[in-house]
Design a protein around this motif. Structure first.
Motif, PDB file in Angstrom:
ATOM      1  N   GLN A 136      87.802  76.075 145.390  1.00 39.79           N
ATOM      2  CA  GLN A 136      86.561  77.301 145.384  1.00 39.79           C
ATOM      3  C   GLN A 136      87.367  78.504 144.465  1.00 39.79           C
ATOM      4  OE1 GLN A 136      83.501  77.515 147.082  1.00 39.79           O
ATOM      5  NE2 GLN A 136      84.120  75.377 147.427  1.00 39.79           N
ATOM      6  N   SER A 137      88.568  78.164 144.106  1.00 43.20           N
ATOM      7  CA  SER A 137      89.221  79.050 143.155  1.00 43.20           C
ATOM      8  C   SER A 137      88.529  79.534 141.767  1.00 43.20           C
ATOM      9  CB  SER A 137      90.634  78.706 142.864  1.00 43.20           C
ATOM     10  OG  SER A 137      90.610  77.405 141.940  1.00 43.20           O
ATOM     11  N   ALA A 138      87.802  78.711 141.301  1.00 44.36           N
ATOM     12  CA  ALA A 138      87.054  79.113 139.995  1.00 44.36           C
ATOM     13  C   ALA A 138      86.028  80.170 140.229  1.00 44.36           C
ATOM     14  CB  ALA A 138      86.629  77.937 139.286  1.00 44.36           C
ATOM     15  N   THR A 139      85.613  80.277 141.463  1.00 42.92           N
ATOM     16  CA  THR A 139      84.645  81.142 141.688  1.00 42.92           C
ATOM     17  C   THR A 139      85.135  82.562 142.177  1.00 42.92           C
ATOM     18  OG1 THR A 139      84.449  80.643 143.985  1.00 42.92           O
ATOM     19  CG2 THR A 139      83.075  79.308 142.649  1.00 42.92           C
ATOM     20  N   VAL A 140      86.336  82.585 142.266  1.00 43.72           N
ATOM     21  CA  VAL A 140      87.041  83.759 142.680  1.00 43.72           C
ATOM     22  C   VAL A 140      87.219  84.999 141.483  1.00 43.72           C
ATOM     23  CG1 VAL A 140      88.897  84.904 143.972  1.00 43.72           C
ATOM     24  CG2 VAL A 140      87.793  82.603 144.705  1.00 43.72           C
ATOM     25  N   THR A 141      86.703  86.050 141.649  1.00 40.63           N
ATOM     26  CA  THR A 141      86.789  86.836 140.622  1.00 40.63           C
ATOM     27  C   THR A 141      87.426  88.400 140.962  1.00 40.63           C
ATOM     28  OG1 THR A 141      84.424  87.914 140.271  1.00 40.63           O
ATOM     29  CG2 THR A 141      85.060  85.848 138.996  1.00 40.63           C
ATOM     30  N   GLU A 142      87.259  88.660 142.245  1.00 44.00           N
ATOM     31  CA  GLU A 142      87.423  89.981 142.870  1.00 44.00           C
ATOM     32  C   GLU A 142      89.260  89.770 143.062  1.00 44.00           C
ATOM     33  OE1 GLU A 142      89.004  92.859 145.464  1.00 44.00           O
ATOM     34  OE2 GLU A 142      88.753  90.925 146.278  1.00 44.00           O
ATOM     35  N   VAL A 143      90.067  90.779 142.488  1.00 47.33           N
ATOM     36  CA  VAL A 143      91.456  90.610 142.526  1.00 47.33           C
ATOM     37  C   VAL A 143      92.034  90.755 144.031  1.00 47.33           C
ATOM     38  CG1 VAL A 143      93.591  91.991 142.032  1.00 47.33           C
ATOM     39  CG2 VAL A 143      91.583  91.852 140.391  1.00 47.33           C
ATOM     40  N   GLY A 144      91.493  91.338 144.906  1.00 46.89           N
ATOM     41  CA  GLY A 144      92.105  91.258 146.412  1.00 46.89           C
ATOM     42  C   GLY A 144      91.865  89.868 147.198  1.00 46.89           C
ATOM     43  N   LEU A 145      90.576  89.196 146.800  1.00 49.26           N
ATOM     44  CA  LEU A 145      90.321  87.976 147.164  1.00 49.26           C
ATOM     45  C   LEU A 145      91.222  86.913 146.592  1.00 49.26           C
ATOM     46  CD1 LEU A 145      88.785  85.984 149.319  1.00 49.26           C
ATOM     47  CD2 LEU A 145      87.099  86.043 147.288  1.00 49.26           C
ATOM     48  N   ALA A 146      91.094  87.273 145.288  1.00 48.91           N
ATOM     49  CA  ALA A 146      92.086  86.021 144.408  1.00 48.91           C
ATOM     50  C   ALA A 146      93.516  85.982 144.920  1.00 48.91           C
ATOM     51  CB  ALA A 146      92.037  86.496 143.131  1.00 48.91           C
ATOM     52  N   ALA A 147      94.039  87.198 145.367  1.00 51.03           N
ATOM     53  CA  ALA A 147      95.556  87.279 145.861  1.00 51.03           C
ATOM     54  C   ALA A 147      95.577  86.742 147.315  1.00 51.03           C
ATOM     55  CB  ALA A 147      95.726  88.769 146.048  1.00 51.03           C
ATOM     56  N   ASP A 148      94.682  86.773 148.052  1.00 56.09           N
ATOM     57  CA  ASP A 148      94.531  86.255 149.380  1.00 56.09           C
ATOM     58  C   ASP A 148      94.546  84.710 149.239  1.00 56.09           C
ATOM     59  OD1 ASP A 148      94.618  88.374 150.988  1.00 56.09           O
ATOM     60  OD2 ASP A 148      92.528  88.819 150.939  1.00 56.09           O
ATOM     61  N   VAL A 149      93.882  84.156 148.331  1.00 56.87           N
ATOM     62  CA  VAL A 149      93.482  82.745 148.018  1.00 56.87           C
ATOM     63  C   VAL A 149      94.796  82.227 147.472  1.00 56.87           C
ATOM     64  CG1 VAL A 149      92.319  81.165 146.674  1.00 56.87           C
ATOM     65  CG2 VAL A 149      91.148  82.894 147.972  1.00 56.87           C
ATOM     66  N   LEU A 150      95.255  82.905 146.483  1.00 55.50           N
ATOM     67  CA  LEU A 150      96.750  82.576 145.897  1.00 55.50           C
ATOM     68  C   LEU A 150      97.837  82.542 147.006  1.00 55.50           C
ATOM     69  CD1 LEU A 150      98.031  81.765 143.403  1.00 55.50           C
ATOM     70  CD2 LEU A 150      98.252  84.259 142.894  1.00 55.50           C
ATOM     71  N   LEU A 151      98.042  83.282 148.015  1.00 52.21           N
ATOM     72  CA  LEU A 151      98.881  83.295 148.940  1.00 52.21           C
ATOM     73  C   LEU A 151      98.589  82.038 149.717  1.00 52.21           C
ATOM     74  CD1 LEU A 151      99.195  86.980 150.150  1.00 52.21           C
ATOM     75  CD2 LEU A 151     101.029  85.743 148.812  1.00 52.21           C
ATOM     76  N   GLY A 152      97.538  81.882 150.187  1.00 51.19           N
ATOM     77  CA  GLY A 152      96.958  80.538 151.034  1.00 51.19           C
ATOM     78  C   GLY A 152      97.501  79.202 150.238  1.00 51.19           C
ATOM     79  N   LEU A 153      97.388  79.210 148.777  1.00 51.87           N
ATOM     80  CA  LEU A 153      97.648  78.146 148.079  1.00 51.87           C
ATOM     81  C   LEU A 153      99.222  77.985 148.137  1.00 51.87           C
ATOM     82  CD1 LEU A 153      95.177  78.145 145.230  1.00 51.87           C
ATOM     83  CD2 LEU A 153      95.402  76.507 146.843  1.00 51.87           C
ATOM     84  N   LEU A 154      99.779  79.135 147.789  1.00 48.65           N
ATOM     85  CA  LEU A 154     101.324  78.914 147.859  1.00 48.65           C
ATOM     86  C   LEU A 154     102.161  78.503 149.309  1.00 48.65           C
ATOM     87  CD1 LEU A 154     102.073  82.413 145.897  1.00 48.65           C
ATOM     88  CD2 LEU A 154     102.095  79.942 145.071  1.00 48.65           C
ATOM     89  N   ALA A 155     101.427  78.825 150.235  1.00 42.55           N
ATOM     90  CA  ALA A 155     101.607  78.528 151.580  1.00 42.55           C
ATOM     91  C   ALA A 155     102.224  77.081 151.772  1.00 42.55           C
ATOM     92  CB  ALA A 155     100.855  79.034 152.616  1.00 42.55           C
ATOM     93  N   THR A 156     101.361  76.116 151.160  1.00 47.95           N
ATOM     94  CA  THR A 156     101.731  74.628 151.111  1.00 47.95           C
ATOM     95  C   THR A 156     102.607  74.298 150.265  1.00 47.95           C
ATOM     96  OG1 THR A 156      99.741  74.044 149.605  1.00 47.95           O
ATOM     97  CG2 THR A 156      99.109  74.263 151.894  1.00 47.95           C
TER      98      THR A 156
END
Length: 372
Positions: free
Chosen positions: A44-64
């Motif tokens: 779903q990352s390609a659909t994320v354009t809002e910075v706050g949500l992008a930061a949350d998604v990025l942290l979730g990806l980094l977790a693994t």
């Protein structure tokens, strides 16, 4: 003389043992469920354009710590940096979230996308110790974690404010004197976990964890505005503090859909999945890092998503020191140390010594006489 030599030696040995007395954390995560969540976030990352949500998604990806998702993490990082200036201008809380992300990426939060995020966080502190444009447990947690991860001293006033959010029952509210709720308590525990050198922080963390245990539902969840998000935040905070949460992890895994998303009201939710990935990967805002994490060392891909996996200690830098669980002894340690010191001082310098009674002079044996 024996008392003056042997007693101090024995007490010194006790002090050394107490100073080195620290129990390991007993964290729980579900590596397979975390990877599935990360796969959904990546899709779903390609659909994320809002910075706050992008930061949350990025942290979730980094977790693994999954290296196969480098393309998605790079794209999200570009999105965040491209809009960082406008996002940080929204308030100190936004700057704090970006500072946490910068630290997780291994970058300098003092110069992230040309911004001094640490300076912005410091500027967001209010005279009463509260933080942000909307003060409360969440704002304070973001600010304290951002400073701790940047190796900055967290002001004492910030810690005192968070401690004041606790009620008589041990739970934390969204503001001083407000009723306790699970989400505010989770944020407060995350904040307090960065300050376990403080006795007041350790005590508040323990009572908050005790309150949380009484509020957990039979299915392992905590209820809030978003059950998934609240449960994930609480599980992350308690696991980071050393208290295993197998029931909460099982609940999160049970809410995972086939595509890896975590469901809110039966539908996959991107934000809930991002926050849930942290708990499933046995990390938190305070510890998530671009370095490989616990989620990379789990069961094979054939394992059941609901299986509970005992995770190895996280190699990434983490300002949170495990506290609860077996490590409740950290609370007793200063008390025992003070007691030993007081006993030593009394025994050596105050307690009167017993005067030895003088031995009576030896009486000579009467002379013997030889009788015929």
């Amino acid at each position: 003389m024996r008392r003056m030599t042997r007693l101090p030696a024995a007490l010194l040995a006790c002090l050394v043992m107490l100073l080195g007395w620290a129990s390991p954390a007993h964290a729980v995560g579900n590596a397979e469920a975390a990877r599935k969540s990360a796969s959904y976030l990546a899709s779903q990352s390609a659909t994320v354009t809002e910075v706050g949500l992008a930061a949350d998604v990025l942290l979730g990806l980094l977790a693994t710590g999954d290296a196969s998702m480098t393309t998605q993490t790079s794209a999200l990082t570009s999105t965040v940096k491209g809009g960082a200036q406008a996002y940080a201008a929204k308030g100190p809380e936004a700057a704090a979230k970006l500072a946490i992300l910068a630290s997780a990426l291994g970058e300098d939060p003092r110069n992230f996308a040309g911004l001094d995020l640490v300076g912005s966080v410091k500027a967001g502190l209010r005279p009463d110790g509260s933080f942000g444009s909307v003060p409360g447990a969440e704002a304070s947690a973001l600010g304290m974690i951002a400073l701790a991860r940047a190796n900055e001293q967290v002001p004492t006033s910030m810690l005192r404010y968070v401690v004041r959010l606790a009620g008589s029952d041990g739970g934390f509210g969204s503001a001083p004197a407000a009723s306790a709720d699970a989400e505010s308590t989770a944020w407060a525990l995350l904040a307090l976990g960065t300050q376990t050198d403080s006795i007041s922080a350790r005590a508040a963390l323990l009572t908050g964890a005790a309150w949380a245990s009484t509020q957990q539902h039979a299915d392992g969840s905590w209820r809030g505005g978003s059950t998934i998000r609240t449960t994930a935040l609480m599980a992350s905070a308690l696991q980071a503090a050393g208290l295993a949460q197998p029931r909460a992890i099982s609940y999160l895994a049970s809410q995972q859909l086939a595509d890896g998303s975590l469901a809110e009201q039966g539908k996959g939710d991107l934000t809930a999945t991002a926050v849930g990935a942290l708990a499933l990967a046995d990390t938190s805002y305070a510890g998530v890092s671009s370095a490989p994490t616990n989620a990379t060392s789990g069961p094979s891909t054939t394992a059941s998503p609901g299986a509970i996996v005992t995770a190895a200690p996280e190699p990434a830098p983490n300002p949170m020191r495990p506290l609860v669980g077996d490590s409740w002894l950290w609370i007793l340690q200063p008390v025992v140390l003070l007691g030993l010191l007081a006993a030593t001082g009394y025994y050596l310098f105050i307690r009167p010594t017993r005067k030895k009674k003088p031995k009576p002079d030896a009486v000579p044996d009467p002379p013997t006489t030889n009788t015929p």
